[in-house]
Design an enzyme around this catalytic site. Structure first.
Site, PDB file in Angstrom:
ATOM      1  N   GLY A  17       7.533  15.326  93.112  1.00  0.00           N
ATOM      2  CA  GLY A  17       6.371  15.948  93.304  1.00  0.00           C
ATOM      3  C   GLY A  17       6.326  16.449  94.534  1.00  0.00           C
ATOM      4  O   GLY A  17       7.129  17.022  95.227  1.00  0.00           O
ATOM      5  N   TYR A 153     -10.030   6.304  91.492  1.00  0.00           N
ATOM      6  CA  TYR A 153      -9.027   7.277  92.253  1.00  0.00           C
ATOM      7  C   TYR A 153      -9.822   8.304  93.061  1.00  0.00           C
ATOM      8  O   TYR A 153      -9.534   8.648  94.303  1.00  0.00           O
ATOM      9  CB  TYR A 153      -8.323   8.149  90.956  1.00  0.00           C
ATOM     10  CG  TYR A 153      -7.390   9.152  91.668  1.00  0.00           C
ATOM     11  CD1 TYR A 153      -6.430   8.863  92.411  1.00  0.00           C
ATOM     12  CD2 TYR A 153      -7.647  10.357  91.477  1.00  0.00           C
ATOM     13  CE1 TYR A 153      -5.547   9.936  93.051  1.00  0.00           C
ATOM     14  CE2 TYR A 153      -6.891  11.508  91.942  1.00  0.00           C
ATOM     15  CZ  TYR A 153      -5.956  11.335  92.664  1.00  0.00           C
ATOM     16  OH  TYR A 153      -4.979  11.944  93.238  1.00  0.00           O
TER      17      TYR A 153
HETATM   18  P1  NDP Z   1       4.218  12.107  91.659  1.00  0.00           P
HETATM   19  O1  NDP Z   1       4.099  10.975  90.817  1.00  0.00           O
HETATM   20  O2  NDP Z   1       5.083  13.432  91.279  1.00  0.00           O
HETATM   21  O3  NDP Z   1       4.829  11.562  93.104  1.00  0.00           O
HETATM   22  C1  NDP Z   1       4.240  10.611  93.758  1.00  0.00           C
HETATM   23  C2  NDP Z   1       4.874   9.831  94.781  1.00  0.00           C
HETATM   24  O4  NDP Z   1       4.356   8.903  95.420  1.00  0.00           O
HETATM   25  C3  NDP Z   1       6.455   9.615  94.338  1.00  0.00           C
HETATM   26  O5  NDP Z   1       7.318   9.923  95.248  1.00  0.00           O
HETATM   27  C4  NDP Z   1       6.211   7.863  94.404  1.00  0.00           C
HETATM   28  O6  NDP Z   1       7.488   7.322  94.761  1.00  0.00           O
HETATM   29  C5  NDP Z   1       5.218   7.832  95.517  1.00  0.00           C
HETATM   30  N1  NDP Z   1       4.551   6.274  95.488  1.00  0.00           N
HETATM   31  C6  NDP Z   1       3.871   6.069  94.735  1.00  0.00           C
HETATM   32  N2  NDP Z   1       3.421   4.669  94.750  1.00  0.00           N
HETATM   33  C7  NDP Z   1       4.140   4.509  95.991  1.00  0.00           C
HETATM   34  C8  NDP Z   1       4.237   3.299  96.960  1.00  0.00           C
HETATM   35  N3  NDP Z   1       3.470   2.187  96.531  1.00  0.00           N
HETATM   36  N4  NDP Z   1       4.913   3.311  97.944  1.00  0.00           N
HETATM   37  C9  NDP Z   1       5.476   4.321  98.324  1.00  0.00           C
HETATM   38  N5  NDP Z   1       5.701   5.506  97.442  1.00  0.00           N
HETATM   39  C10 NDP Z   1       4.745   5.619  96.297  1.00  0.00           C
HETATM   40  O7  NDP Z   1       2.771  12.757  92.294  1.00  0.00           O
HETATM   41  P2  NDP Z   1       2.236  14.270  93.012  1.00  0.00           P
HETATM   42  O8  NDP Z   1       3.430  14.547  93.778  1.00  0.00           O
HETATM   43  O9  NDP Z   1       1.524  14.681  92.251  1.00  0.00           O
HETATM   44  O10 NDP Z   1       1.304  12.994  94.049  1.00  0.00           O
HETATM   45  C11 NDP Z   1       1.540  13.233  95.344  1.00  0.00           C
HETATM   46  C12 NDP Z   1      -0.146  12.906  96.005  1.00  0.00           C
HETATM   47  O11 NDP Z   1      -0.865  14.070  95.645  1.00  0.00           O
HETATM   48  C13 NDP Z   1      -0.637  11.645  95.661  1.00  0.00           C
HETATM   49  O12 NDP Z   1      -1.257  10.996  96.700  1.00  0.00           O
HETATM   50  C14 NDP Z   1      -1.676  12.214  94.412  1.00  0.00           C
HETATM   51  O13 NDP Z   1      -2.716  11.565  94.540  1.00  0.00           O
HETATM   52  C15 NDP Z   1      -1.950  13.611  95.269  1.00  0.00           C
HETATM   53  N6  NDP Z   1      -2.437  14.637  94.257  1.00  0.00           N
HETATM   54  C16 NDP Z   1      -2.020  15.120  93.188  1.00  0.00           C
HETATM   55  C17 NDP Z   1      -2.284  16.059  92.387  1.00  0.00           C
HETATM   56  C18 NDP Z   1      -1.572  16.636  91.399  1.00  0.00           C
HETATM   57  O14 NDP Z   1      -2.470  17.222  90.309  1.00  0.00           O
HETATM   58  N7  NDP Z   1      -0.253  16.326  90.815  1.00  0.00           N
HETATM   59  C19 NDP Z   1      -3.825  16.523  92.693  1.00  0.00           C
HETATM   60  C20 NDP Z   1      -4.221  16.180  93.738  1.00  0.00           C
HETATM   61  C21 NDP Z   1      -3.557  15.182  94.524  1.00  0.00           C
HETATM   62  P3  NDP Z   1       8.124   5.944  94.150  1.00  0.00           P
HETATM   63  O15 NDP Z   1       7.394   5.698  92.674  1.00  0.00           O
HETATM   64  O16 NDP Z   1       9.505   6.355  94.147  1.00  0.00           O
HETATM   65  O17 NDP Z   1       7.533   4.986  95.074  1.00  0.00           O
END
Ligand code: NDP
Length: 252
Positions: A17, A153
């Protein structure tokens, strides 16, 4: 002319993402990037795609000691972090407060709130000491507007923005910028993680933002002259907008 020449960014959640897109764009713009996330196989692929200007670290942001250890043991050419992108995060479930799984709440709080705190606390002292830096927290529109289907959230994301702006106030007189960016609906793995359904498709029939769109906003914010601080940004796909006045009519 590359926009991030000489910058070193620490990006959390870079295995998918927004974080993955930010890592790629920042390297393309001449920066060096410490890309972190839990999935080592994804990090390996990212590293081979982005090359020597990307250092990958398998890191769970919920683990305070692991965050501290990772930051304090960075190799010299990646040690002086000038941009922190607190991006790692997730939503789990859509249940109302009286039905939600408390473990899901704990995971969101530990990741979205405590992860941001641990990374900020580990990296910001170096920025303050060097009098140079920019912290960007990835919040959400869910933290700016009230709505159903995810009370915790949205609350974690309100925290992220409030923490960013309170920190900015503490940084008065220092050359360290702080920005909180609140994206709307973006097509990443976010909803797959949220629902646990790999085939989920919330994006059918409209054009959501891509991870690259959001990464571009981050780059634009970072590339402004150093005396310009974008405090908060809210960005949505054009197709997403606000709800009507919702009223329950009828018996309570
Ligand atoms: P994705 O699920 O595509 O990516 C999320 C990322 O966060 C992954 O790289 C995952 O890596 C990492 N992650 C999750 N938990 C952990 C952890 N405990 N430690 C380290 N890394 C972690 O989602 P997005 O790219 O969409 O989300 C990115 C951010 O944007 C988030 O904070 C989300 O809340 C926010 N957001 C997203 C929106 C959307 O519509 N997509 C809208 C608004 C905000 P891994 O699992 O390998 O650890």
């Amino acid at each position: 002319m590359p926009k991030l020449d000489g910058e070193i960014a620490f990006v959390t959640g870079a295995t998918a993402g927004f974080g993955e897109a930010v890592a790629g764009l920042f390297v393309a713009e001449g920066g060096r990037v410490v890309a972190s996330g839990r999935r080592a196989d994804r990090l390996e692929k990212l590293r081979s795609r982005l090359g020597d200007r990307c250092l990958t670290i398998a890191l769970d942001v919920r683990d305070r000691h692991a965050v501290e250890a990772a930051v304090s043991s960075l190799p010299e050419d990646f040690a002086e972090i000038s941009i922190l992108v607190n991006n790692a995060g997730l939503a789990l479930g859509r249940a109302p407060a009286w039905e939600a799984d408390i473990d899901d709440w704990e995971t969101m709080i530990d990741t979205n709130i405590k992860g941001v705190l641990y990374c900020t606390r580990a990296i910001m002292p170096g920025m303050v000491a060097r009098d140079r830096g920019h912290v960007i927290n990835v919040a959400s529109v869910a933290g700016n507007h009230y709505g159903p289907g995810g009370p915790v959230y949205g609350a974690t994301k309100s925290f992220v923005t409030q923490f960013a702006m309170n920190t900015r106030a503490d940084l008065k007189g220092r050359n360290v910028r702080v920005t909180s960016i609140s994206p709307g609906m973006s097509e990443t793995e976010f909803d797959i993680v949220r629902t646990g359904d790999p085939d989920v498709d919330f994006y059918e029939g409209f054009k959501a933002m891509s991870a690259d769109d959001v990464a571009q906003v981050l780059l634009d914010v970072v590339a402004l002259p150093p005396h310009v601080n974008v405090n908060t940004v809210e960005v949505m796909p054009l197709a997403q907008t606000f709800g009507p006045r919702l009223v329950h009519r009828g018996p309570p």
